[in-house]
Design a protein around this motif. Structure first.
Motif, PDB file in Angstrom:
ATOM      1  N   SER A  49       0.694  -1.157   0.016  1.00  0.00           N
ATOM      2  CA  SER A  49      -0.113   0.142   0.033  1.00  0.00           C
ATOM      3  C   SER A  49       1.070   1.180   0.104  1.00  0.00           C
ATOM      4  CB  SER A  49      -0.833   0.073   1.163  1.00  0.00           C
ATOM      5  OG  SER A  49      -1.561  -1.156   1.353  1.00  0.00           O
ATOM      6  N   ASN A  50       0.427   2.134  -0.753  1.00  0.00           N
ATOM      7  CA  ASN A  50       0.944   3.475  -0.421  1.00  0.00           C
ATOM      8  C   ASN A  50       1.149   4.105   0.662  1.00  0.00           C
ATOM      9  OD1 ASN A  50       1.336   6.410  -0.566  1.00  0.00           O
ATOM     10  ND2 ASN A  50       0.709   6.272  -2.678  1.00  0.00           N
ATOM     11  N   PRO A  51       2.626   4.467   1.319  1.00  0.00           N
ATOM     12  CA  PRO A  51       2.865   4.920   2.450  1.00  0.00           C
ATOM     13  C   PRO A  51       1.903   5.895   3.130  1.00  0.00           C
ATOM     14  CG  PRO A  51       4.863   4.585   1.226  1.00  0.00           C
ATOM     15  CD  PRO A  51       3.743   4.516   0.140  1.00  0.00           C
ATOM     16  N   SER A  52       1.426   6.776   2.049  1.00  0.00           N
ATOM     17  CA  SER A  52       0.351   7.978   2.486  1.00  0.00           C
ATOM     18  C   SER A  52      -0.914   7.133   3.026  1.00  0.00           C
ATOM     19  CB  SER A  52       0.141   8.947   1.319  1.00  0.00           C
ATOM     20  OG  SER A  52      -0.370   8.172   0.343  1.00  0.00           O
ATOM     21  N   GLN A  53      -1.241   6.001   2.377  1.00  0.00           N
ATOM     22  CA  GLN A  53      -2.515   5.264   2.958  1.00  0.00           C
ATOM     23  C   GLN A  53      -2.364   4.888   4.017  1.00  0.00           C
ATOM     24  OE1 GLN A  53      -3.635   2.567  -0.196  1.00  0.00           O
ATOM     25  NE2 GLN A  53      -4.295   4.199  -1.674  1.00  0.00           N
ATOM     26  N   VAL A  54      -1.011   4.316   4.451  1.00  0.00           N
ATOM     27  CA  VAL A  54      -0.820   3.727   5.642  1.00  0.00           C
ATOM     28  C   VAL A  54      -0.822   4.676   6.833  1.00  0.00           C
ATOM     29  CG1 VAL A  54       1.005   2.693   6.903  1.00  0.00           C
ATOM     30  CG2 VAL A  54       0.650   1.839   4.612  1.00  0.00           C
ATOM     31  N   PHE A  55      -0.254   6.081   6.322  1.00  0.00           N
ATOM     32  CA  PHE A  55      -0.277   7.178   7.234  1.00  0.00           C
ATOM     33  C   PHE A  55      -1.935   7.461   7.698  1.00  0.00           C
ATOM     34  CE2 PHE A  55      -0.924  11.674   7.464  1.00  0.00           C
ATOM     35  CZ  PHE A  55      -0.325  11.839   9.041  1.00  0.00           C
ATOM     36  N   TRP A  56      -2.557   7.634   6.454  1.00  0.00           N
ATOM     37  CA  TRP A  56      -3.969   7.935   6.700  1.00  0.00           C
ATOM     38  C   TRP A  56      -4.570   7.073   7.629  1.00  0.00           C
ATOM     39  CZ3 TRP A  56      -8.682   5.529   5.505  1.00  0.00           C
ATOM     40  CH2 TRP A  56      -9.749   6.263   5.743  1.00  0.00           C
ATOM     41  N   VAL A  57      -4.502   5.871   7.360  1.00  0.00           N
ATOM     42  CA  VAL A  57      -5.310   4.614   8.343  1.00  0.00           C
ATOM     43  C   VAL A  57      -4.741   4.993   9.681  1.00  0.00           C
ATOM     44  CG1 VAL A  57      -5.447   2.138   8.731  1.00  0.00           C
ATOM     45  CG2 VAL A  57      -5.630   2.862   6.370  1.00  0.00           C
ATOM     46  N   CYS A  58      -3.493   4.993  10.099  1.00  0.00           N
ATOM     47  CA  CYS A  58      -3.011   5.101  11.162  1.00  0.00           C
ATOM     48  C   CYS A  58      -3.473   6.540  11.847  1.00  0.00           C
ATOM     49  CB  CYS A  58      -1.476   5.142  11.466  1.00  0.00           C
ATOM     50  SG  CYS A  58      -0.772   3.612  11.030  1.00  0.00           S
ATOM     51  N   LYS A  59      -3.315   7.582  11.215  1.00  0.00           N
ATOM     52  CA  LYS A  59      -4.119   9.018  11.880  1.00  0.00           C
ATOM     53  C   LYS A  59      -5.400   8.766  12.081  1.00  0.00           C
ATOM     54  CE  LYS A  59      -4.952  13.591  10.047  1.00  0.00           C
ATOM     55  NZ  LYS A  59      -4.834  14.364   9.152  1.00  0.00           N
ATOM     56  N   ASN A  60      -6.075   8.059  11.284  1.00  0.00           N
ATOM     57  CA  ASN A  60      -7.610   8.225  11.756  1.00  0.00           C
ATOM     58  C   ASN A  60      -8.040   7.133  12.474  1.00  0.00           C
ATOM     59  OD1 ASN A  60      -9.055  10.049   9.771  1.00  0.00           O
ATOM     60  ND2 ASN A  60      -7.829   9.445   8.462  1.00  0.00           N
TER      61      ASN A  60
END
Length: 94
Positions: free
Chosen positions: A8-19
């Motif tokens: 997965s794109n790192p920005s998607q990983v960040f988005w999941v963690c952040k949310n």
């Protein structure tokens, strides 16, 4: 198999963690709408299996869509974060 490679794109990983840390409940539809992502289940699996995040899930609604959330009472400061989301520990959610 222990791999540091994300499909997965790192920005998607960040988005999941952040949310999740923010207390949101996530669905695949939410991910598609907000970040054009298609790998929510894969990111959730990786967070559970390799980072031991206490993520709960349940199928809901007439369309039987899976919802994911961080177990209530989880202290985000005690979680291990993937590299793309590690700065969330510093309070940087940008």
């Amino acid at each position: 198999m222990n791999s540091n490679h994300w499909h997965s794109n790192p920005s998607q990983v960040f988005w999941v963690c952040k949310n999740l840390v923010a207390g949101r409940t996530l669905t695949h539809k939410t991910e598609i709408r907000e970040v054009n992502g298609w790998r929510l289940a894969a990111v959730i699996h990786k967070l559970r299996a390799e980072y031991h995040w206490p993520i709960e899930d349940k199928y809901r609604g007439k369309d039987n869509i899976k919802h994911y959330w961080l177990r209530p009472g989880t202290d985000p400061k005690t979680l291990r974060y993937p590299p793309s989301a590690a700065h969330l520990l510093d309070g940087d959610a940008a």
